[in-house]
Design a protein around this motif. Structure first.
Motif, PDB file in Angstrom:
ATOM      1  N   VAL A  23      -5.156   5.003  -3.097  1.00 51.62           N
ATOM      2  CA  VAL A  23      -6.437   4.304  -3.006  1.00 51.62           C
ATOM      3  C   VAL A  23      -6.766   4.097  -1.532  1.00 51.62           C
ATOM      4  O   VAL A  23      -5.890   4.103  -0.667  1.00 51.62           O
ATOM      5  N   SER A  24      -8.044   3.896  -1.241  1.00 52.81           N
ATOM      6  CA  SER A  24      -8.468   3.637   0.127  1.00 52.81           C
ATOM      7  C   SER A  24      -8.039   2.236   0.541  1.00 52.81           C
ATOM      8  O   SER A  24      -7.684   1.398  -0.306  1.00 52.81           O
ATOM      9  N   ARG A  58       0.831  -1.209   0.000  1.00 52.53           N
ATOM     10  CA  ARG A  58       0.000   0.000   0.000  1.00 52.53           C
ATOM     11  C   ARG A  58       0.865   1.258   0.000  1.00 52.53           C
ATOM     12  O   ARG A  58       0.583   2.217  -0.731  1.00 52.53           O
ATOM     13  N   LEU A  90      -8.927  -4.966  -2.113  1.00 45.83           N
ATOM     14  CA  LEU A  90      -9.584  -5.573  -3.267  1.00 45.83           C
ATOM     15  C   LEU A  90      -8.580  -5.853  -4.380  1.00 45.83           C
ATOM     16  O   LEU A  90      -8.543  -6.945  -4.961  1.00 45.83           O
ATOM     17  N   ILE A  91      -7.719  -4.855  -4.668  1.00 45.53           N
ATOM     18  CA  ILE A  91      -6.713  -5.000  -5.736  1.00 45.53           C
ATOM     19  C   ILE A  91      -5.728  -6.113  -5.395  1.00 45.53           C
ATOM     20  O   ILE A  91      -5.506  -7.037  -6.187  1.00 45.53           O
ATOM     21  N   PRO A 150      -9.925  -0.275   1.698  1.00 50.68           N
ATOM     22  CA  PRO A 150     -10.758  -1.321   1.082  1.00 50.68           C
ATOM     23  C   PRO A 150     -10.405  -1.576  -0.390  1.00 50.68           C
ATOM     24  O   PRO A 150     -10.377  -2.727  -0.834  1.00 50.68           O
ATOM     25  N   THR A 151     -10.137  -0.491  -1.137  1.00 54.77           N
ATOM     26  CA  THR A 151      -9.765  -0.650  -2.549  1.00 54.77           C
ATOM     27  C   THR A 151      -8.437  -1.373  -2.671  1.00 54.77           C
ATOM     28  O   THR A 151      -8.254  -2.240  -3.539  1.00 54.77           O
ATOM     29  N   SER A 152      -7.481  -1.009  -1.800  1.00 56.01           N
ATOM     30  CA  SER A 152      -6.174  -1.669  -1.800  1.00 56.01           C
ATOM     31  C   SER A 152      -6.332  -3.162  -1.521  1.00 56.01           C
ATOM     32  O   SER A 152      -5.703  -4.002  -2.183  1.00 56.01           O
TER      33      SER A 152
END
Length: 450
Positions: A314-315, A304, A321-322, A317-319
Protein backbone atom coordinates in the motif's frame (compact mmCIF):
# COMPACT_ATOMS: atom_id res chain seq x y z
CA UNK A 1 17.22 -7.36 -10.27
CA UNK A 2 15.25 -9.56 -7.89
CA UNK A 3 18.31 -9.75 -5.60
CA UNK A 4 18.47 -5.95 -5.54
CA UNK A 5 14.82 -5.84 -4.47
CA UNK A 6 15.47 -8.26 -1.61
CA UNK A 7 18.69 -6.62 -0.45
CA UNK A 8 18.93 -2.98 0.64
CA UNK A 9 20.89 -1.01 -2.00
CA UNK A 10 24.37 0.06 -0.85
CA UNK A 11 23.44 3.67 -1.60
CA UNK A 12 20.84 3.50 1.20
CA UNK A 13 23.16 1.94 3.80
CA UNK A 14 23.99 5.16 5.57
CA UNK A 15 23.39 4.43 9.27
CA UNK A 16 26.44 4.74 11.52
CA UNK A 17 26.87 3.04 14.93
CA UNK A 18 26.19 6.40 16.60
CA UNK A 19 22.90 6.89 14.75
CA UNK A 20 21.97 3.29 15.55
CA UNK A 21 22.59 3.92 19.24
CA UNK A 22 20.52 7.13 19.27
CA UNK A 23 17.72 5.37 17.40
CA UNK A 24 17.34 2.68 20.08
CA UNK A 25 18.13 5.02 22.96
CA UNK A 26 15.41 7.44 21.87
CA UNK A 27 12.94 4.58 21.40
CA UNK A 28 13.48 3.26 24.94
CA UNK A 29 13.95 6.42 27.00
CA UNK A 30 10.17 6.78 27.21
CA UNK A 31 8.27 6.96 30.45
CA UNK A 32 7.03 3.35 30.12
CA UNK A 33 10.34 2.26 31.67
CA UNK A 34 9.09 3.55 35.03
CA UNK A 35 5.90 1.53 34.61
CA UNK A 36 7.92 -1.62 33.93
CA UNK A 37 9.83 -1.00 37.16
CA UNK A 38 6.55 -0.77 39.08
CA UNK A 39 5.32 -3.97 37.41
CA UNK A 40 8.44 -5.77 38.64
CA UNK A 41 7.76 -4.73 42.23
CA UNK A 42 4.19 -5.98 41.80
CA UNK A 43 5.59 -9.52 41.64
CA UNK A 44 6.28 -9.13 45.40
CA UNK A 45 10.07 -9.11 45.09
CA UNK A 46 12.74 -7.68 47.36
CA UNK A 47 14.72 -4.64 46.26
CA UNK A 48 17.70 -6.79 45.24
CA UNK A 49 15.50 -9.25 43.35
CA UNK A 50 13.73 -6.37 41.59
CA UNK A 51 17.03 -4.88 40.45
CA UNK A 52 18.27 -8.27 39.23
CA UNK A 53 15.03 -8.77 37.28
CA UNK A 54 15.37 -5.27 35.79
CA UNK A 55 18.99 -5.89 34.74
CA UNK A 56 18.38 -9.29 33.17
CA UNK A 57 15.17 -8.06 31.55
CA UNK A 58 17.03 -5.10 30.02
CA UNK A 59 19.73 -7.46 28.73
CA UNK A 60 17.06 -9.08 26.55
CA UNK A 61 18.25 -6.40 24.11
CA UNK A 62 21.04 -8.82 23.29
CA UNK A 63 18.46 -10.41 20.97
CA UNK A 64 17.79 -7.25 18.88
CA UNK A 65 21.55 -6.64 18.81
CA UNK A 66 22.08 -10.09 17.36
CA UNK A 67 19.23 -9.74 14.84
CA UNK A 68 20.52 -6.29 13.77
CA UNK A 69 23.98 -7.77 13.20
CA UNK A 70 22.48 -10.46 10.96
CA UNK A 71 20.53 -7.76 9.12
CA UNK A 72 23.72 -5.79 8.48
CA UNK A 73 25.61 -8.87 7.27
CA UNK A 74 22.90 -9.83 4.81
CA UNK A 75 21.53 -6.38 3.93
CA UNK A 76 18.01 -7.80 4.33
CA UNK A 77 15.17 -6.70 6.64
CA UNK A 78 13.82 -8.89 9.45
CA UNK A 79 10.85 -10.71 8.01
CA UNK A 80 12.49 -11.29 4.64
CA UNK A 81 15.26 -13.08 6.54
CA UNK A 82 12.63 -14.98 8.52
CA UNK A 83 11.42 -16.62 5.27
CA UNK A 84 14.44 -18.93 5.42
CA UNK A 85 13.37 -20.35 8.80
CA UNK A 86 9.67 -20.75 7.97
CA UNK A 87 9.33 -20.85 4.20
CA UNK A 88 7.84 -18.18 1.98
CA UNK A 89 4.23 -19.02 2.96
CA UNK A 90 4.90 -20.39 6.43
CA UNK A 91 6.51 -17.05 7.32
CA UNK A 92 3.23 -15.18 6.89
CA UNK A 93 1.81 -16.28 10.25
CA UNK A 94 4.64 -14.92 12.46
CA UNK A 95 4.85 -11.99 10.03
CA UNK A 96 1.22 -11.09 10.80
CA UNK A 97 1.89 -11.45 14.53
CA UNK A 98 4.88 -9.12 14.20
CA UNK A 99 2.62 -6.61 12.47
CA UNK A 100 0.12 -6.93 15.34
CA UNK A 101 2.99 -6.36 17.76
CA UNK A 102 4.00 -3.12 16.06
CA UNK A 103 0.41 -1.90 15.79
CA UNK A 104 -0.17 -2.89 19.43
CA UNK A 105 2.82 -0.82 20.55
CA UNK A 106 1.58 2.11 18.52
CA UNK A 107 -1.71 1.85 20.41
CA UNK A 108 0.09 1.53 23.78
CA UNK A 109 2.10 4.67 23.04
CA UNK A 110 -1.01 6.60 22.01
CA UNK A 111 -2.73 5.52 25.24
CA UNK A 112 0.37 6.51 27.23
CA UNK A 113 0.59 9.91 25.53
CA UNK A 114 -3.11 10.52 26.10
CA UNK A 115 -2.85 9.73 29.82
CA UNK A 116 0.19 12.01 30.06
CA UNK A 117 -1.75 14.89 28.52
CA UNK A 118 -4.72 14.24 30.82
CA UNK A 119 -2.33 14.40 33.81
CA UNK A 120 -0.97 17.69 32.50
CA UNK A 121 -4.49 19.08 32.14
CA UNK A 122 -4.79 18.77 35.92
CA UNK A 123 -1.97 21.28 36.27
CA UNK A 124 -4.06 23.98 34.61
CA UNK A 125 -7.07 22.87 36.66
CA UNK A 126 -8.94 21.23 33.77
CA UNK A 127 -11.26 18.60 35.15
CA UNK A 128 -10.49 15.00 34.21
CA UNK A 129 -13.53 13.60 32.38
CA UNK A 130 -14.57 11.89 29.16
CA UNK A 131 -14.35 15.08 27.12
CA UNK A 132 -10.83 15.97 28.23
CA UNK A 133 -9.71 12.38 27.58
CA UNK A 134 -11.15 12.60 24.08
CA UNK A 135 -9.38 15.91 23.43
CA UNK A 136 -6.08 14.48 24.67
CA UNK A 137 -6.52 11.41 22.45
CA UNK A 138 -7.21 13.56 19.39
CA UNK A 139 -4.16 15.75 20.07
CA UNK A 140 -1.67 12.98 20.72
CA UNK A 141 -3.09 10.52 18.19
CA UNK A 142 -2.96 13.26 15.55
CA UNK A 143 0.70 14.02 16.35
CA UNK A 144 1.62 10.35 16.07
CA UNK A 145 -0.12 9.93 12.72
CA UNK A 146 1.47 13.12 11.37
CA UNK A 147 4.92 11.84 12.39
CA UNK A 148 4.54 9.21 9.69
CA UNK A 149 4.75 11.99 7.07
CA UNK A 150 8.24 13.14 8.11
CA UNK A 151 11.37 12.24 6.16
CA UNK A 152 14.04 9.82 7.46
CA UNK A 153 16.57 12.63 7.97
CA UNK A 154 14.08 14.72 9.92
CA UNK A 155 13.15 11.73 12.08
CA UNK A 156 16.82 10.97 12.78
CA UNK A 157 17.39 14.57 13.96
CA UNK A 158 14.28 14.45 16.18
CA UNK A 159 15.42 11.18 17.76
CA UNK A 160 18.91 12.53 18.44
CA UNK A 161 17.68 15.71 20.13
CA UNK A 162 15.04 13.88 22.15
CA UNK A 163 17.74 11.48 23.35
CA UNK A 164 19.76 14.41 24.71
CA UNK A 165 16.84 16.35 26.19
CA UNK A 166 14.98 13.45 27.73
CA UNK A 167 18.21 11.78 28.87
CA UNK A 168 19.28 14.89 30.83
CA UNK A 169 15.82 15.30 32.37
CA UNK A 170 15.74 11.61 33.30
CA UNK A 171 18.99 12.04 35.28
CA UNK A 172 17.39 14.96 37.14
CA UNK A 173 14.25 12.90 37.87
CA UNK A 174 16.30 9.94 39.10
CA UNK A 175 18.24 12.21 41.48
CA UNK A 176 14.92 13.46 42.86
CA UNK A 177 13.74 9.86 43.27
CA UNK A 178 17.00 8.92 45.03
CA UNK A 179 16.54 11.79 47.48
CA UNK A 180 12.85 11.17 48.02
CA UNK A 181 12.86 7.36 47.96
CA UNK A 182 12.06 5.47 51.14
CA UNK A 183 15.27 3.44 51.25
CA UNK A 184 14.31 1.74 54.49
CA UNK A 185 11.06 0.54 52.91
CA UNK A 186 12.94 -0.55 49.77
CA UNK A 187 15.49 -2.68 51.62
CA UNK A 188 12.82 -4.00 53.98
CA UNK A 189 10.79 -5.53 51.16
CA UNK A 190 10.55 -9.30 51.78
CA UNK A 191 12.12 -11.67 49.25
CA UNK A 192 9.82 -13.28 46.72
CA UNK A 193 10.01 -16.66 45.04
CA UNK A 194 12.78 -16.87 42.43
CA UNK A 195 10.76 -19.21 40.19
CA UNK A 196 7.26 -17.74 40.44
CA UNK A 197 8.36 -14.14 41.04
CA UNK A 198 11.74 -13.26 39.54
CA UNK A 199 11.50 -15.35 36.34
CA UNK A 200 8.00 -14.07 35.41
CA UNK A 201 9.14 -10.49 36.12
CA UNK A 202 12.12 -10.98 33.81
CA UNK A 203 9.93 -12.55 31.12
CA UNK A 204 7.32 -9.77 31.14
CA UNK A 205 10.05 -7.11 30.88
CA UNK A 206 11.80 -9.05 28.10
CA UNK A 207 8.49 -9.47 26.26
CA UNK A 208 7.91 -5.72 26.30
CA UNK A 209 11.48 -4.74 25.44
CA UNK A 210 14.12 -6.93 23.79
CA UNK A 211 11.84 -9.65 22.46
CA UNK A 212 9.33 -7.18 21.08
CA UNK A 213 11.94 -4.91 19.47
CA UNK A 214 13.66 -7.91 17.79
CA UNK A 215 10.94 -7.66 15.16
CA UNK A 216 12.38 -4.34 13.96
CA UNK A 217 16.09 -4.88 14.60
CA UNK A 218 17.19 -6.07 11.14
CA UNK A 219 14.96 -3.40 9.58
CA UNK A 220 17.55 -0.94 10.92
CA UNK A 221 20.61 -3.20 10.81
CA UNK A 222 20.15 -3.72 7.07
CA UNK A 223 20.66 0.04 6.55
CA UNK A 224 23.97 0.21 8.46
CA UNK A 225 27.07 1.27 6.51
CA UNK A 226 28.78 -1.92 5.19
CA UNK A 227 32.14 -0.68 6.54
CA UNK A 228 30.82 -0.76 10.10
CA UNK A 229 32.20 -3.55 12.26
CA UNK A 230 29.44 -6.10 13.10
CA UNK A 231 30.39 -5.86 16.77
CA UNK A 232 29.67 -2.11 16.67
CA UNK A 233 26.20 -2.79 15.25
CA UNK A 234 25.58 -5.41 17.94
CA UNK A 235 26.69 -3.33 20.93
CA UNK A 236 25.16 -0.04 19.79
CA UNK A 237 21.80 -1.74 19.29
CA UNK A 238 22.04 -3.70 22.56
CA UNK A 239 23.25 -0.87 24.79
CA UNK A 240 21.11 1.76 23.06
CA UNK A 241 18.03 -0.15 24.23
CA UNK A 242 19.26 -1.80 27.45
CA UNK A 243 20.85 1.17 29.23
CA UNK A 244 17.83 3.52 29.26
CA UNK A 245 15.45 0.64 30.04
CA UNK A 246 17.45 -0.49 33.07
CA UNK A 247 17.92 3.04 34.42
CA UNK A 248 14.23 3.87 34.05
CA UNK A 249 13.10 0.56 35.56
CA UNK A 250 15.37 1.22 38.55
CA UNK A 251 13.63 4.59 38.87
CA UNK A 252 10.24 2.88 38.72
CA UNK A 253 11.29 0.46 41.46
CA UNK A 254 12.34 3.36 43.69
CA UNK A 255 9.21 5.33 42.84
CA UNK A 256 7.10 2.39 44.01
CA UNK A 257 8.51 2.87 47.52
CA UNK A 258 7.17 6.44 47.47
CA UNK A 259 3.88 5.67 45.71
CA UNK A 260 2.95 2.00 46.36
CA UNK A 261 -0.21 2.43 44.25
CA UNK A 262 1.89 2.90 41.10
CA UNK A 263 1.86 -0.81 40.23
CA UNK A 264 -1.90 -1.23 40.53
CA UNK A 265 -3.43 2.09 39.48
CA UNK A 266 -5.33 2.52 36.23
CA UNK A 267 -3.54 5.87 35.72
CA UNK A 268 0.16 5.34 36.55
CA UNK A 269 1.17 8.65 34.99
CA UNK A 270 -1.04 10.66 37.31
CA UNK A 271 0.58 8.86 40.27
CA UNK A 272 4.05 9.68 38.90
CA UNK A 273 3.17 13.32 38.51
CA UNK A 274 1.94 13.49 42.11
CA UNK A 275 5.34 12.17 43.28
CA UNK A 276 7.30 14.93 41.53
CA UNK A 277 7.78 18.61 42.37
CA UNK A 278 5.44 20.62 40.15
CA UNK A 279 8.30 22.69 38.67
CA UNK A 280 9.90 19.64 37.04
CA UNK A 281 6.75 17.54 36.61
CA UNK A 282 5.23 19.71 33.88
CA UNK A 283 8.46 19.90 31.87
CA UNK A 284 9.18 16.22 32.30
CA UNK A 285 5.79 15.01 31.16
CA UNK A 286 5.77 17.33 28.16
CA UNK A 287 9.07 15.90 27.00
CA UNK A 288 7.92 12.40 27.96
CA UNK A 289 4.95 12.77 25.64
CA UNK A 290 7.30 13.93 22.88
CA UNK A 291 9.67 11.09 23.72
CA UNK A 292 6.99 8.59 22.71
CA UNK A 293 7.15 9.82 19.11
CA UNK A 294 10.44 7.99 18.28
CA UNK A 295 8.90 4.71 19.46
CA UNK A 296 5.95 5.36 17.19
CA UNK A 297 8.33 6.17 14.33
CA UNK A 298 10.02 2.77 14.61
CA UNK A 299 6.70 0.96 14.95
CA UNK A 300 5.15 2.81 11.98
CA UNK A 301 8.18 2.07 9.80
CA UNK A 302 8.34 -1.63 10.67
CA UNK A 303 4.57 -2.03 10.42
CA UNK A 304 4.70 -0.80 6.81
CA UNK A 305 7.67 -3.08 6.05
CA UNK A 306 5.84 -6.05 7.58
CA UNK A 307 2.72 -5.39 5.51
CA UNK A 308 4.81 -5.36 2.35
CA UNK A 309 6.62 -8.58 3.36
CA UNK A 310 3.26 -10.29 3.93
CA UNK A 311 2.35 -9.28 0.38
CA UNK A 312 0.11 -6.29 1.11
CA UNK A 313 1.60 -3.35 -0.78
CA UNK A 314 0.00 0.00 0.00
CA UNK A 315 1.08 3.61 -0.44
CA UNK A 316 2.34 5.64 2.52
CA UNK A 317 -0.92 7.64 2.81
CA UNK A 318 -2.97 4.41 2.75
CA UNK A 319 -0.66 2.85 5.35
CA UNK A 320 -1.10 5.90 7.57
CA UNK A 321 -4.86 5.69 7.17
CA UNK A 322 -4.98 1.98 8.09
CA UNK A 323 -2.62 2.20 11.04
CA UNK A 324 -4.06 5.51 12.18
CA UNK A 325 -7.57 4.04 12.38
CA UNK A 326 -6.34 1.03 14.35
CA UNK A 327 -4.27 3.00 16.85
CA UNK A 328 -7.19 5.28 17.58
CA UNK A 329 -9.81 2.52 17.98
CA UNK A 330 -7.74 0.46 20.45
CA UNK A 331 -7.12 3.45 22.79
CA UNK A 332 -10.84 4.27 22.64
CA UNK A 333 -11.57 0.79 24.04
CA UNK A 334 -8.89 0.94 26.75
CA UNK A 335 -9.53 4.54 27.81
CA UNK A 336 -13.32 4.74 27.59
CA UNK A 337 -14.61 1.17 27.94
CA UNK A 338 -12.11 -0.97 29.86
CA UNK A 339 -10.57 1.83 31.90
CA UNK A 340 -7.60 -0.22 33.19
CA UNK A 341 -4.41 0.52 31.33
CA UNK A 342 -1.93 -1.69 33.23
CA UNK A 343 -4.19 -4.75 33.24
CA UNK A 344 -4.72 -4.56 29.47
CA UNK A 345 -1.02 -3.80 28.95
CA UNK A 346 0.08 -6.93 30.83
CA UNK A 347 -2.36 -9.11 28.86
CA UNK A 348 -1.01 -7.61 25.62
CA UNK A 349 2.60 -8.32 26.67
CA UNK A 350 1.73 -11.81 27.84
CA UNK A 351 0.00 -12.94 24.65
CA UNK A 352 2.40 -11.38 22.17
CA UNK A 353 5.38 -12.27 24.35
CA UNK A 354 4.59 -15.97 24.00
CA UNK A 355 4.27 -15.74 20.21
CA UNK A 356 7.34 -13.55 19.75
CA UNK A 357 9.64 -15.33 22.23
CA UNK A 358 9.21 -18.57 20.26
CA UNK A 359 9.73 -16.68 16.96
CA UNK A 360 12.96 -15.02 18.15
CA UNK A 361 14.31 -18.31 19.54
CA UNK A 362 13.62 -20.15 16.27
CA UNK A 363 14.98 -17.30 14.11
CA UNK A 364 18.26 -17.19 16.03
CA UNK A 365 18.57 -20.99 16.29
CA UNK A 366 17.98 -21.29 12.54
CA UNK A 367 20.66 -18.65 11.91
CA UNK A 368 23.21 -20.44 14.12
CA UNK A 369 22.43 -23.96 12.98
CA UNK A 370 21.92 -23.48 9.26
CA UNK A 371 23.07 -19.98 8.15
CA UNK A 372 26.54 -19.56 9.65
CA UNK A 373 27.98 -18.88 6.21
CA UNK A 374 25.16 -16.58 5.13
CA UNK A 375 21.60 -16.80 3.85
CA UNK A 376 20.79 -18.36 0.49
CA UNK A 377 19.12 -15.53 -1.43
CA UNK A 378 16.88 -18.07 -3.15
CA UNK A 379 15.21 -18.88 0.18
CA UNK A 380 14.13 -15.30 0.92
CA UNK A 381 12.81 -14.28 -2.49
CA UNK A 382 9.08 -13.79 -2.91
CA UNK A 383 9.08 -16.52 -5.59
CA UNK A 384 11.13 -18.99 -3.54
CA UNK A 385 10.37 -22.65 -4.26
CA UNK A 386 10.53 -23.43 -0.52
CA UNK A 387 6.96 -22.54 0.43
CA UNK A 388 7.00 -24.21 3.86
CA UNK A 389 9.96 -25.01 6.11
CA UNK A 390 8.16 -27.43 8.38
CA UNK A 391 11.02 -27.64 10.88
CA UNK A 392 10.60 -23.98 11.78
CA UNK A 393 6.81 -23.96 11.42
CA UNK A 394 6.17 -26.99 13.66
CA UNK A 395 8.71 -25.73 16.22
CA UNK A 396 6.90 -22.39 16.40
CA UNK A 397 3.44 -23.98 16.66
CA UNK A 398 4.51 -26.41 19.40
CA UNK A 399 6.41 -23.76 21.38
CA UNK A 400 3.64 -21.16 21.13
CA UNK A 401 0.90 -23.66 21.98
CA UNK A 402 2.89 -24.85 25.00
CA UNK A 403 3.26 -21.28 26.21
CA UNK A 404 -0.49 -20.72 26.02
CA UNK A 405 -1.30 -24.05 27.69
CA UNK A 406 0.72 -22.96 30.74
CA UNK A 407 -0.60 -19.38 30.87
CA UNK A 408 -3.62 -17.75 32.50
CA UNK A 409 -4.81 -14.17 32.78
CA UNK A 410 -8.06 -12.20 32.90
CA UNK A 411 -9.27 -13.50 29.52
CA UNK A 412 -7.47 -16.83 29.10
CA UNK A 413 -7.09 -19.87 31.36
CA UNK A 414 -4.62 -22.47 30.09
CA UNK A 415 -5.41 -26.07 31.19
CA UNK A 416 -1.92 -26.53 32.68
CA UNK A 417 -1.60 -23.08 34.29
CA UNK A 418 -1.31 -24.48 37.80
CA UNK A 419 1.32 -24.42 40.54
CA UNK A 420 4.33 -22.33 39.58
CA UNK A 421 2.65 -21.33 36.30
CA UNK A 422 -0.44 -19.80 37.94
CA UNK A 423 -1.03 -16.05 37.63
CA UNK A 424 2.32 -15.14 36.10
CA UNK A 425 4.08 -14.84 32.75
CA UNK A 426 6.27 -17.94 32.88
CA UNK A 427 4.57 -19.07 29.66
CA UNK A 428 6.73 -16.53 27.79
CA UNK A 429 9.92 -18.08 29.16
CA UNK A 430 8.60 -21.59 28.55
CA UNK A 431 7.74 -20.92 24.90
CA UNK A 432 11.33 -19.82 24.19
CA UNK A 433 12.78 -22.89 25.92
CA UNK A 434 10.48 -25.27 24.02
CA UNK A 435 11.33 -23.52 20.73
CA UNK A 436 15.06 -24.06 21.30
CA UNK A 437 14.48 -27.70 22.24
CA UNK A 438 12.38 -28.27 19.09
CA UNK A 439 15.05 -26.70 16.88
CA UNK A 440 17.69 -28.97 18.40
CA UNK A 441 15.52 -31.90 17.35
CA UNK A 442 15.19 -30.41 13.85
CA UNK A 443 18.98 -30.11 13.71
CA UNK A 444 19.42 -33.83 14.40
CA UNK A 445 17.32 -34.65 11.32
CA UNK A 446 18.92 -32.11 8.99
CA UNK A 447 22.54 -31.46 8.27
CA UNK A 448 24.16 -28.38 6.87
CA UNK A 449 22.05 -25.57 5.48
CA UNK A 450 18.42 -25.79 4.48
Amino acid sequence: MQDDFIKVPNSEKTLTPGKLFYNWFAANIGIMGFVFGAMIVNYHLSFTQSMIAALIGALSFLAPGWVAMIGQREGITTFKLSRAAYGIYGNKIPNVIAWLNMVGWLAVNVITGTLLLVSLFNVIHVEKNTVTKAIALIIFGGLVICSGLLTENTLAKIQTWLSYIFGILTVVILILFLVKADWHAAFALPSGNWITGVLPAISIVAAGSGISWSMAAADWGAYVNPQTRPAATFWNTTLGGAVPMFVLMAGGILLSTIEPSLATTGDPFGVMYAALPSWIGVIYFLVAAGGLIPQCIISFRSARINLATIGIHVSQPTSLLIHGAIVILIPIYVLFISGNFLSNFEIFLNFLGICLASWVAIFLCDSIMFRRHGYDIQLVKQDSLVHYNFGGILSWILATATGFLFTNNAIWNGPFAHGIFRNNSLGVFLSAVVAIFCMLIVKTFKRGRI
